[in-house]
Design an enzyme around this catalytic site. Sequence first.
Site, PDB file in Angstrom:
ATOM      1  N   LYS A   3       1.099  -1.352   0.088  1.00  0.00           N
ATOM      2  CA  LYS A   3      -0.131  -0.040   0.105  1.00  0.00           C
ATOM      3  C   LYS A   3       0.802   1.143   0.026  1.00  0.00           C
ATOM      4  O   LYS A   3       0.484   2.668  -0.587  1.00  0.00           O
ATOM      5  CB  LYS A   3      -1.020   0.096   0.939  1.00  0.00           C
TER       6      LYS A   3
ATOM      7  N   GLU B 198       9.811  -5.619   4.490  1.00  0.00           N
ATOM      8  CA  GLU B 198       9.958  -7.083   4.003  1.00  0.00           C
ATOM      9  C   GLU B 198       9.395  -7.248   2.481  1.00  0.00           C
ATOM     10  O   GLU B 198      10.512  -7.543   1.969  1.00  0.00           O
ATOM     11  CB  GLU B 198       8.997  -8.340   5.147  1.00  0.00           C
TER      12      GLU B 198
ATOM     13  N   GLY C 299      -5.660  -2.787   4.099  1.00  0.00           N
ATOM     14  CA  GLY C 299      -4.532  -3.885   3.646  1.00  0.00           C
ATOM     15  C   GLY C 299      -5.530  -5.263   3.998  1.00  0.00           C
ATOM     16  O   GLY C 299      -5.663  -5.941   2.518  1.00  0.00           O
ATOM     17  N   ARG C 300      -6.646  -5.459   4.901  1.00  0.00           N
ATOM     18  CA  ARG C 300      -7.234  -6.845   4.951  1.00  0.00           C
ATOM     19  C   ARG C 300      -8.313  -6.799   3.689  1.00  0.00           C
ATOM     20  O   ARG C 300      -8.954  -7.742   4.268  1.00  0.00           O
ATOM     21  CB  ARG C 300      -7.265  -6.960   6.285  1.00  0.00           C
TER      22      ARG C 300
ATOM     23  N   GLU D 153      -7.074  -9.104  13.419  1.00  0.00           N
ATOM     24  CA  GLU D 153      -6.520  -7.847  13.373  1.00  0.00           C
ATOM     25  C   GLU D 153      -7.467  -6.707  13.279  1.00  0.00           C
ATOM     26  O   GLU D 153      -7.083  -5.250  14.307  1.00  0.00           O
ATOM     27  CB  GLU D 153      -5.422  -7.809  11.800  1.00  0.00           C
TER      28      GLU D 153
ATOM     29  N   HIS E  23      -8.510 -36.093  13.119  1.00  0.00           N
ATOM     30  CA  HIS E  23      -7.361 -36.858  13.539  1.00  0.00           C
ATOM     31  C   HIS E  23      -6.737 -35.736  14.776  1.00  0.00           C
ATOM     32  O   HIS E  23      -5.210 -36.354  14.909  1.00  0.00           O
ATOM     33  CB  HIS E  23      -7.067 -37.635  13.159  1.00  0.00           C
TER      34      HIS E  23
ATOM     35  N   LYS F 169       7.705  -3.223  14.687  1.00  0.00           N
ATOM     36  CA  LYS F 169       8.437  -3.049  13.968  1.00  0.00           C
ATOM     37  C   LYS F 169       8.892  -1.970  14.630  1.00  0.00           C
ATOM     38  O   LYS F 169      10.440  -1.523  13.570  1.00  0.00           O
ATOM     39  CB  LYS F 169       7.219  -2.377  12.507  1.00  0.00           C
TER      40      LYS F 169
END
Length: 506
Positions: A193, A199, A252-253, A338, A369, A479
Site C-alpha cells: 500500500k 519485508e 490492507g486486509r 487484526e 485426527h 516493527k
Amino acid sequence: MSEAVWKKLQGLDKPTLKALFGADPDRLDTFATRIDMGDEESSTGILFDWSKTHLDAAHVAAFEELAEVMNFDGRRAALFDGEIVNTTEGRAAEHTAQRGVGKEESVQLAAENHHRMAAIVEAIHRGAMGEVKHLIHIGIGGSALGPALAIDALAREGALVDVHVVSNIDGCALEQAFAGCDPATTMLAVASKTFTTIETMTNAESALIWLRENGVEDPYGRVVALTAAPEKAIEWGVDETRILPFSESVGGRYSLWSSIGFPVAMALGWPDFAEFLAGAAAMDEHFRDTDGMANLPLRAAFGDQYYTRLRGCQTRGVFAYDERLALLPDYLQQLEMESNGKSVKVDGSPADGPTAPITWGGVGTDAQHAVFQLLHQGTNLVPVDFIASIMPGHDLAFEHHRILLSNCFAQGAALMAGKASEDPARAYPGDRPSATILLDEVTPATFGALVAFHEHRTFANAVLMGINPFDQFGVELGKEIAKQIEQGGTKFDPSTEALLALAGIN
C-alpha cells in the site's frame, strides 16, 4: 444504554441445543438461510445454517435491541456511504466500492482502476509483454493472504499463469518461488500500500537481482506495482504504465478486490475475476439492505457475541471440509483478529467486555485426527464453523466426496448430541455448538460471497462491541523496535540483548 441490554442478555435462560430443537419444530427454517447469486439460468448459492448454535428468539430479540442501541443501521450506512468509519486514522473504509457497492464517486474510481487492471492483465495474456508463464507476487499481510487464498481456491487447475505468492522475509520462501520459475518467462508483482514495507521491498530487491543474474536485461521492465502510493513505485523504478493503483481508503486486509487482486486475475483471467467481484457484491447488497436477524453477517455476529461474552469462549474454530479452502483459517485469522483484537472502544474508553476471540482451524478430515478430541471432550467450549461444498473439486470417484461430507455433517451432529457412557473416558457431553456454511460449489461468485460475508461479519461484531475494526496499531510496536535493532545504539532488556548477541546481530 448497552450495559442494560447486556445485563438483560446475561439474565436470559440458556437452553441446550437439544431443548431448542425440541421446542421449535421450525428452528431449521428460522436459522438456516440460503443466499443466491447469478441469474435464474445459472444461479448458484450458499446455505448458512446457524441452527446448531444456542441462539433463540429471546437472545435474538435482545441482540437486535443491542444493534439498535449501538446504532448498527447508522454505522452500516456510514460504511457504504464512504464516510469516515476509521476514526483513529480519519479514513473511510471503501472495500465494498471495489465491488461496485458504495459511494458513487468511489465506485467510479474503482471501476476505472479495474479497467486499467483488466487491460494490463489481458495484454499480458495476449503476449504483449513477451511469453509470461510465471508470476511471483510479493507482499505481506493483506497483500498476500487474500491472493494466496483466492488462487489456491480457484486456480488449482487450468491457471493461465503459474502464480507464486511470497510474503515471508525468510529467504527460504523466495528461493522456493525461484525454484519453480523460469526467469526468462517470469514477471514480478510487488504489492504494498505504501510501497515502503520493509519485508516486501527487501524481497522485491532480491527478486530483481535474481532476474538480472539470470539473464534478464531489464528486470524493472518485468515488474507490475500494486500500490496506493504510485509516486513511491515510480521512485523505486517501476514505469508508470505498469502501476496499478488503489484508493487509500481500502485497508490492507480488505484489499483483495482492488489491484491487490492482480495475481488472481492473472491466474484466472479477467472474466472469472469479474465474477468473483460480482459474488461479493451480492453479499454486499444483502448486508446493506437486510435488517435484523435476517441479515446473515449480523446473525453470525449475534452468535459470536453470545459465545464470547455470555459463555466466555476465548476461541472460535474454522474447519474447511474442502482442500481448496485450506488457507481460509489463515485468512480469517488476520481479518478477524487484526480488525477486532482491540481493548478500547471507538471513543478511546476501555472495552467493557472481551472482544475478538482467537480464530484458529484447519482442514477436515485431517483436523478430526488432530484437534477434534478437544472439541468433543475437552474442558474448553469452542464454537465451530464448518465450511463445505456440495460439488467436489476433483474428478475422482464420488466416494471421496461422499466420505468427506459425511464426516463434516457427522461432526456437527456429534458435537450437538454427545453420547452418554458409564465409562467417563468414553462419554461425550454434547451441547457443543457449530454453524455450517454449505456452498453449492466453489466458484468465483460463491467464493467472493463467502469472503465478503466474513468481512461484514467482522464489521457487525465491531459495531456490537463499539470498537473500530479498521485500524491496527497493535502491529506497529514490534516493527518500531525491529528498526531500532537495525539502526543500533538502543539498549534492551537483558534477555533480548543476550539473544541479539547469540545471533550476532548487535
